[in-house]
Scaffold this motif. Structure first.
Motif, short mmCIF file in Angstrom:
data_model
loop_
_atom_site.label_atom_id
_atom_site.label_comp_id
_atom_site.label_asym_id
_atom_site.label_seq_id
_atom_site.Cartn_x
_atom_site.Cartn_y
_atom_site.Cartn_z
N GLN A 110 -7.36 -29.31 12.63
CA GLN A 110 -6.70 -28.83 11.21
C GLN A 110 -8.68 -27.65 11.12
O GLN A 110 -8.22 -26.72 10.34
CB GLN A 110 -8.07 -30.12 9.60
CG GLN A 110 -8.69 -29.76 9.02
CD GLN A 110 -9.02 -30.47 8.06
OE1 GLN A 110 -8.72 -32.15 8.13
NE2 GLN A 110 -10.08 -30.87 6.76
N ASP A 150 -6.43 -24.60 12.24
CA ASP A 150 -5.55 -24.64 10.62
C ASP A 150 -6.46 -23.34 10.55
O ASP A 150 -5.74 -22.52 9.61
CB ASP A 150 -4.81 -25.48 10.22
CG ASP A 150 -3.89 -25.82 11.04
OD1 ASP A 150 -3.49 -25.36 11.65
OD2 ASP A 150 -3.28 -26.97 10.37
N GLU A 151 -7.92 -23.76 10.13
CA GLU A 151 -8.82 -22.98 8.67
C GLU A 151 -8.99 -21.65 9.52
O GLU A 151 -8.97 -20.60 8.71
CB GLU A 151 -9.94 -24.16 9.11
CG GLU A 151 -9.98 -25.35 7.46
CD GLU A 151 -11.58 -25.91 7.95
OE1 GLU A 151 -12.26 -25.49 8.91
OE2 GLU A 151 -11.52 -27.01 7.62
N PHE A 183 -6.03 -20.05 8.73
CA PHE A 183 -5.61 -19.98 7.46
C PHE A 183 -6.45 -18.20 6.81
O PHE A 183 -6.25 -17.90 5.51
CB PHE A 183 -5.79 -20.74 6.44
CG PHE A 183 -4.81 -21.99 6.69
CD1 PHE A 183 -3.26 -21.81 6.54
CD2 PHE A 183 -5.24 -23.10 6.98
CE1 PHE A 183 -2.28 -22.63 6.71
CE2 PHE A 183 -4.42 -24.05 6.91
CZ PHE A 183 -2.89 -23.95 7.08
N HIS A 193 1.53 -20.94 14.36
CA HIS A 193 1.82 -22.60 15.03
C HIS A 193 2.76 -22.25 15.93
O HIS A 193 2.77 -23.14 16.75
CB HIS A 193 2.05 -22.68 13.49
CG HIS A 193 1.79 -24.78 13.27
ND1 HIS A 193 1.04 -25.27 14.31
CD2 HIS A 193 3.38 -25.14 13.83
CE1 HIS A 193 2.22 -26.93 14.02
NE2 HIS A 193 3.00 -26.46 13.38
N HIS A 243 -4.05 -34.96 6.85
CA HIS A 243 -4.20 -33.72 6.86
C HIS A 243 -2.78 -32.57 6.63
O HIS A 243 -3.11 -31.53 6.19
CB HIS A 243 -4.01 -33.71 8.96
CG HIS A 243 -3.76 -32.06 9.85
ND1 HIS A 243 -4.75 -31.88 9.87
CD2 HIS A 243 -2.40 -31.82 10.18
CE1 HIS A 243 -4.15 -30.38 10.03
NE2 HIS A 243 -3.16 -30.33 10.44
N MET A 244 -2.20 -33.78 6.59
CA MET A 244 -0.51 -32.74 5.92
C MET A 244 -0.18 -32.32 4.78
O MET A 244 -0.46 -31.04 4.37
CB MET A 244 0.73 -33.31 6.60
CG MET A 244 1.03 -33.45 8.33
SD MET A 244 1.00 -31.70 8.89
CE MET A 244 2.74 -31.18 8.00
N GLN A 260 -3.80 -31.74 3.03
CA GLN A 260 -4.44 -30.41 2.87
C GLN A 260 -4.42 -29.80 3.48
O GLN A 260 -4.03 -28.74 2.41
CB GLN A 260 -5.80 -30.84 3.38
CG GLN A 260 -6.28 -31.97 3.52
CD GLN A 260 -7.86 -31.96 4.79
OE1 GLN A 260 -7.73 -32.09 5.70
NE2 GLN A 260 -8.57 -33.27 3.84
N VAL A 261 -2.92 -29.34 4.21
CA VAL A 261 -2.37 -27.83 4.15
C VAL A 261 -1.04 -28.02 3.24
O VAL A 261 -1.58 -26.08 2.99
CB VAL A 261 -1.50 -28.18 5.78
CG1 VAL A 261 -0.63 -26.92 6.06
CG2 VAL A 261 -2.84 -28.61 7.10
N ARG A 262 -0.46 -28.56 2.89
CA ARG A 262 0.36 -28.54 1.73
C ARG A 262 -0.51 -28.20 0.48
O ARG A 262 0.25 -26.90 0.21
CB ARG A 262 1.14 -29.74 1.32
CG ARG A 262 2.16 -29.61 0.57
CD ARG A 262 3.10 -30.28 0.17
NE ARG A 262 2.54 -32.16 0.56
CZ ARG A 262 2.30 -32.90 0.74
NH1 ARG A 262 2.96 -32.79 2.21
NH2 ARG A 262 1.94 -34.25 0.68
N MET A 322 7.47 -26.22 4.85
CA MET A 322 6.86 -26.09 6.33
C MET A 322 7.23 -27.28 7.29
O MET A 322 7.69 -27.54 8.04
CB MET A 322 5.92 -27.81 5.14
CG MET A 322 4.36 -26.53 5.11
SD MET A 322 3.31 -28.07 4.02
CE MET A 322 2.50 -29.19 5.51
N GLN A 377 7.39 -26.84 10.80
CA GLN A 377 7.33 -27.17 11.74
C GLN A 377 8.06 -28.07 13.12
O GLN A 377 8.15 -28.49 13.99
CB GLN A 377 6.80 -28.74 11.38
CG GLN A 377 6.56 -29.73 11.82
CD GLN A 377 5.35 -29.41 12.92
OE1 GLN A 377 4.66 -28.63 12.17
NE2 GLN A 377 4.94 -29.40 14.20
#
Length: 232
Positions: free
Chosen positions: A86, A89-90, A93, A113, A146-147, A149-151, A181, A185
């Motif tokens: 995460q 990812d931040e 992002f 990714h 986690h998913m 939050q990404v979504r 996604m 993925q």
């Protein structure tokens, strides 16, 4: 699976060369990274069910007592692996949100990714996460959180772009985002670059899908406008 052990050893060697002692926090971080990389290797090789804390200790060249000072269970290790993902990812992002072109921002995030999974050999670990999430409630909760939050980040990012008139999505974003996604993925999890498909061709595929689904209008936000919207 590639690991960060080399980076850890380089940091320790640099410490000796520079004559500077690492702080307690820095040494703790190195130990945590050593354990996480060892755990990833064991999980990818043995599966979550097959890998034991003893095997992780052996892979990390640590005693059980030392390892348990940092993590009390495999589930705790998994939670930290997700937390580290995460944080990574931040960073991606933040770069994505700064792109004034929303489609190109999405392309950057997707390819970052895909490259990460390919370069770190993480596809086996991802497969184990998916499998374990179907039978372990703690792992499922961590993974789903986690998913989600990404979504949510993607929904907010694309929703703001839609409101600004930069895109005219083919479908409602609540449907489109999970589908996009899954496509990204899927490319990453199957490690298509290792199967002979060049990254530049994958980027063309990703961009084509995003353009078709998001339907950019030709209007782009100023960088400051994009950043402030994403931050909000």
């Amino acid at each position: 699976m590639k690991t960060a052990f080399g980076n850890i050893e380089m940091m320790l060697e640099a410490e000796a060369d520079e004559g500077r002692a690492l702080s307690r926090a820095e040494r703790r971080e190195l130990q945590v990274q050593r354990i996480l990389e060892a755990a990833k290797t064991c999980f990818a090789r043995e599966g979550f069910q097959g890998a034991s804390m003893q095997q992780i200790c052996a892979e990390a060249s640590m005693s059980p007592g030392a390892l348990y000072r940092y993590f009390v269970s495999k589930e705790a290790i998994i939670e930290e692996i997700c937390a580290a993902a995460q944080r990574d990812d931040e960073i991606k992002f933040a770069v994505m949100f700064d792109n004034p072109d929303v489609v190109e921002g999405m392309v950057f995030g997707a390819m970052a990714h895909i490259r990460f999974v390919h370069e770190t050999g993480a596809c086996a670990l991802i497969a184990q996460f998916h499998a374990e999430a179907t039978r372990n409630e703690a792992v499922r909760a961590t993974y789903c959180n986690h998913m989600t939050q990404v979504r949510t980040l993607f929904l907010d990012y694309l929703g703001a772009a839609s409101e600004r008139g930069e895109i005219a999505p083919l479908l409602e974003l609540e449907t489109l985002v999970p589908a996009l996604m899954a496509v990204i993925q899927g490319i990453a999890s199957n490690d298509l670059p290792s199967n002979g498909i060049a990254l530049d061709k994958l980027e063309t595929i990703v961009r084509t899908v995003l353009v078709a689904m998001l339907r950019p209008t030709g209007r782009t936000a100023r960088p400051a406008e994009t950043s402030s919207t994403a931050a909000g």
